[in-house]
Design an enzyme around this catalytic site. Structure first.
Site, PDB file in Angstrom:
ATOM      1  N   ASP A 101      65.818  36.629  -4.848  1.00  0.00           N
ATOM      2  CA  ASP A 101      66.733  35.496  -4.845  1.00  0.00           C
ATOM      3  C   ASP A 101      68.164  36.038  -4.709  1.00  0.00           C
ATOM      4  O   ASP A 101      68.400  37.249  -4.779  1.00  0.00           O
ATOM      5  CB  ASP A 101      66.562  34.636  -6.102  1.00  0.00           C
ATOM      6  CG  ASP A 101      67.119  33.226  -5.882  1.00  0.00           C
ATOM      7  OD1 ASP A 101      67.805  32.992  -4.860  1.00  0.00           O
ATOM      8  OD2 ASP A 101      66.885  32.346  -6.729  1.00  0.00           O
TER       9      ASP A 101
HETATM   10  C1  BGC Z   1      68.680  29.799  -5.344  1.00  0.00           C
HETATM   11  C2  BGC Z   1      67.547  29.757  -4.341  1.00  0.00           C
HETATM   12  C3  BGC Z   1      68.110  29.617  -2.945  1.00  0.00           C
HETATM   13  C4  BGC Z   1      69.056  30.762  -2.686  1.00  0.00           C
HETATM   14  C5  BGC Z   1      69.621  30.787  -1.284  1.00  0.00           C
HETATM   15  C6  BGC Z   1      69.769  30.767  -4.975  1.00  0.00           C
HETATM   16  O1  BGC Z   1      70.891  30.595  -5.768  1.00  0.00           O
HETATM   17  O2  BGC Z   1      68.151  30.112  -6.614  1.00  0.00           O
HETATM   18  O3  BGC Z   1      66.680  28.700  -4.646  1.00  0.00           O
HETATM   19  O4  BGC Z   1      67.067  29.564  -2.024  1.00  0.00           O
HETATM   20  O5  BGC Z   1      70.126  30.669  -3.617  1.00  0.00           O
HETATM   21  O6  BGC Z   1      70.538  29.788  -1.089  1.00  0.00           O
END
Ligand code: BGC
Length: 736
Positions: free
Chosen positions: A263
């Protein structure tokens, strides 16, 4: 292209080119022909890495993605296309209801078509991968990201996970007609302590396997191409470095051979977590856990080379990760067409098409849940009663919710417009009434301009005066209230789950007028609506219902659609009850204990144990009754049949969600008081009576036993069939 050719390609790459494939950067590194130094310096990434980076995050739109791809390929030695990944969580330009609303449809087949439509829009706009589905099981409404989940049940979550992956990818004979899906957040992110985002998760392996893994597993089994790690720890180790989760469960047990991506910044966050001393150690831990792509940090970009050169990591780790990324590019057909057919012309045909809007309206009408309907105040008769519409969501386009990143609020018809289009202005008067929040500043820095609902005290007095005056002339008051869309979603944890105080004060004054009161509640999570159940005649839970949400609400208000939504997450009576879920254990001193009475049972002194609205609950117009539950036998070897008769006692057609739960009375470890095992959503014509038959197999009773094997012991079981997790007919049987 053959997989063998991919292996050769991996071997032809220089180390820097290989590492590039494992780095993901966001759009600001690519926009325009010249790169701005700002983001590079901030992240500490050099131009030579940017030139060979393998994927980019959250850039969409055919024009811009085509341009970036063209510029990139021009410089690329091996012509390996760039991957475009984006958050397309519940719709691209046509926005569907938030996933917690999708869960309430109990209709995975319908949701599959919604994700198929979203994937086609996204593909037209140049996206190759969506960071969806999010399948984190959640039992605590304080966590803002329950908005993105289909709820609290392992079976329902698994069914939706599969449907979403199949809808997103649309794989036919090995070809992806849609885009690639990335299931997230692996694993158990929804169990953050105290409902506080990014917080610690700790639970037994049994609970993890029994309840929390089902959604990810179903997604992997459905062929999901990517898995995203979660921010949280599990058993003291952050998911991104957790070899038990990624290597043992995902790769070995589930045989996942696709891409694992961290993530956002999660690799570098291993440092503040306290498991890595610096970037180098963070990169080492993540690559050793077989995390392939580092999203948005410099750790892989800067540290994989020294790690390899010093012998701290094996070349194989890097090569395997690169192979996974290239294989994904191959599976997407990017080597043949790096644009995958995206163009502004296709966008113009598909985005927000009439067909997609229609689908969004249908999905929204199945997602909305009728929570209360005293004296059958709903449905309303068009052009009979005088309606006053009040509240911050009355004439507000912000009903697509926080995570509809590519949706546009200007596509949304407001409730006021939808109502007035249906029954004319003569019968629907609108007053703003009150602002959404007393104080927008609690929402934190989101680079967001406030909703326009904050207002001076004088303005609020005037709004109230006008609403009260209009209220005296109305027969029915529709309150369009709820959370600010920034109060839920990522980092949207809350401890107070009431409607904002300014709205409650307004409701109190307005309901004193003694009219018929209907609450339409917009929220990204279950709210505490205890007070409102007393004040309101009817309550409709609208979630953030998407582009066509207002029209779907109006369809229900006037009875064009009979509401069929059923909650996939319990609504608490009080925030102090959280976490709250229907499939809990009984305890040694349950409330209905025969051996302990009075004080010494498991309960609160100041609140009931029960939710305000249980899992599976929701009303429709008219009533349906369940009777004559019969089992094919009182004992079971391999299968058992259970049938029940359901009668629609009304002149309304309805969609009934018939739910079958089972309780295993004695196990080698404690079993929940009830578990959903089967469900079916079926149409019932007016006064129709039907018999529904379910077949239960022995595997339906399997669970993680004392030694963690998946099986079941003989013994007594109770089977319940009913309208929700709290009501139903029961019968017992013995497993031989
Ligand atoms: C989130 C994810 C997301 C990623 C990309 C993160 O902060 O937890 O769910 O896909 O950002 O935007």
């Amino acid at each position: 292209m053959k997989n063998q050719t991919l292996v050769q390609l991996v071997n032809q790459l220089t180390l820097d080119e290989k590492i590039g494939q494992l780095v993901q950067l966001s759009g600001e590194f690519f926009h325009g022909s010249d790169l701005s130094l700002g983001p590079q310096q901030k992240l500490g990434i050099e131009q030579q890495t940017i030139d060979v980076v393998g994927s980019v995050l959250n850039v969409t739109g055919a024009q811009v993605t085509r341009k970036i791809q063209t510029d990139y390929l021009r410089k690329s030695r091996h012509k390996i296309p760039l991957l475009f990944m984006a958050d397309i969580i519940y719709g691209y330009r046509t926005v569907f209801p938030i996933p917690l609303g999708l869960g309430a449809t109990w209709n995975p087949a319908l949701i599959q078509s919604a994700y198929q439509a979203a994937a086609q829009e996204a593909r037209a706009a140049g996206a190759h991968v969506t960071y969806a589905p999010m399948v984190d099981l959640v039992r605590d409404a304080r966590w803002g990201r329950c908005l993105e989940s289909t709820g609290e049940d392992p079976l329902l979550n698994a069914d939706f996970a599969k449907a979403m992956v199949e809808g997103i990818q649309q794989e036919k004979g090995g070809t992806l007609l849609g885009i690639a899906a990335c299931v997230k957040h692996f694993a158990a992110y929804g169990a953050a302590e105290g409902g506080r985002d990014y917080n610690t998760v700790d639970m037994s392996e049994r609970k993890l396997r029994q309840d929390y893994l089902s959604g990810y597993k179903a997604a992997v089994e459905a062929g999901c191409k990517l898995v995203m790690t979660s921010f949280n720890t599990y058993d003291g180790i952050p998911a991104t470095a957790n070899q038990f989760l990624i290597k043992q469960i995902l790769r070995e047990e589930w045989q996942f051979d696709g891409v694992v991506i961290s993530d956002y910044a999660a690799v570098q966050e291993l440092i503040p977590h306290g498991i890595a001393a610096d970037d180098r150690e963070a990169a080492k831990l993540a690559i050793e856990a077989t995390n392939d792509i580092d999203m948005k940090t410099r750790c892989y970009a800067k540290e994989l080379r020294p790690l390899l050169e010093s012998g701290a990591i094996d070349q194989r780790l890097i090569d395997d990760a690169v192979y996974h990324v290239l294989k994904l590019k191959k599976d997407l057909g990017l080597f043949e067409d790096p644009f995958r057919g995206s163009s502004e012309e296709v966008e113009a045909q598909i985005l927000l098409s009439e067909e997609n809007r229609k689908l969004a309206r249908k999905v929204a009408s199945e997602a909305i849940v009728l929570l209360q309907n005293k004296q059958e105040v709903l449905p309303l008769t068009p052009k009979k009663e005088k309606i006053l519409l009040v509240g911050p969501y009355g004439d507000n386009q912000a009903m697509i919710g926080l995570w509809a990143v590519h949706g546009k609020t200007e596509d949304v018809t407001t409730l006021k417009t939808a109502l007035q289009n249906t029954v004319s202005e003569k019968y629907v008067h609108y007053e703003p009434g009150c602002p959404l929040l007393e104080d927008d500043s609690i929402l934190g820095d989101f680079g967001y301009t406030a909703s326009g609902n904050s207002s001076s005290a004088a303005q609020q007095d005037l709004w109230l005066k006008e609403a009260l005056k209009a209220g005296t002339e109305a027969d029915i008051i529709l309150f369009a209230m709820g959370e600010h869309s920034l109060q839920s979603g990522e980092a949207g944890s809350r401890t107070d789950l009431h409607l904002p105080a300014v709205q409650r004060a307004f409701i109190k004054k307005m309901t004193a007028l003694g009219k018929k009161n209907i609450l339409i509640n917009f929220s990204g999570r279950p709210l505490v609506l205890k007070e409102e159940t007393k004040q309101m005649d009817a309550i409709l839970q609208a979630w953030f219902p998407g582009t066509e949400g207002a029209q779907a609400i109006v369809d229900i208000l006037f009875g064009k659609v009979n509401p069929s939504g059923r909650l996939s997450m319990s609504f608490p009576e009080d925030v102090g009850q959280l976490p709250l879920y229907y499939n809990h254990f009984n305890t040694g001193r349950p409330l209905n204990s025969k051996t302990h009475t009075g004080r010494f049972v498991s309960k609160y002194l100041d609140c009931s144990n029960e939710p305000l609205f249980p899992f599976g609950y929701g009303l429709s117009f008219g009533e349906a009754s369940y009777h004559s539950l019969k089992l094919s036998d009182s004992t079971m070897n391999e299968t058992l049949e259970a049938e029940i008769t359901i009668r629609n006692n009304s002149a309304y057609s309805r969609l009934e969600t018939v739910q079958l739960y089972i309780r295993d009375h004695v196990g080698s470890v404690v079993r929940p008081v009830k578990e959903l095992k089967k469900y079916i959503k079926i149409p019932l014509s007016p006064y129709e009576e039907i018999t529904v038959l379910f077949t239960i197999t022995k595997e339906d009773l399997f669970y993680y036993q004392k030694d963690l094997t998946f099986g079941v012991e003989p013994g007594l079981f109770t089977l319940f069939i009913g309208k929700n997790s709290a009501e139903g007919e029961a019968a017992t049987f013995e497993l031989l």
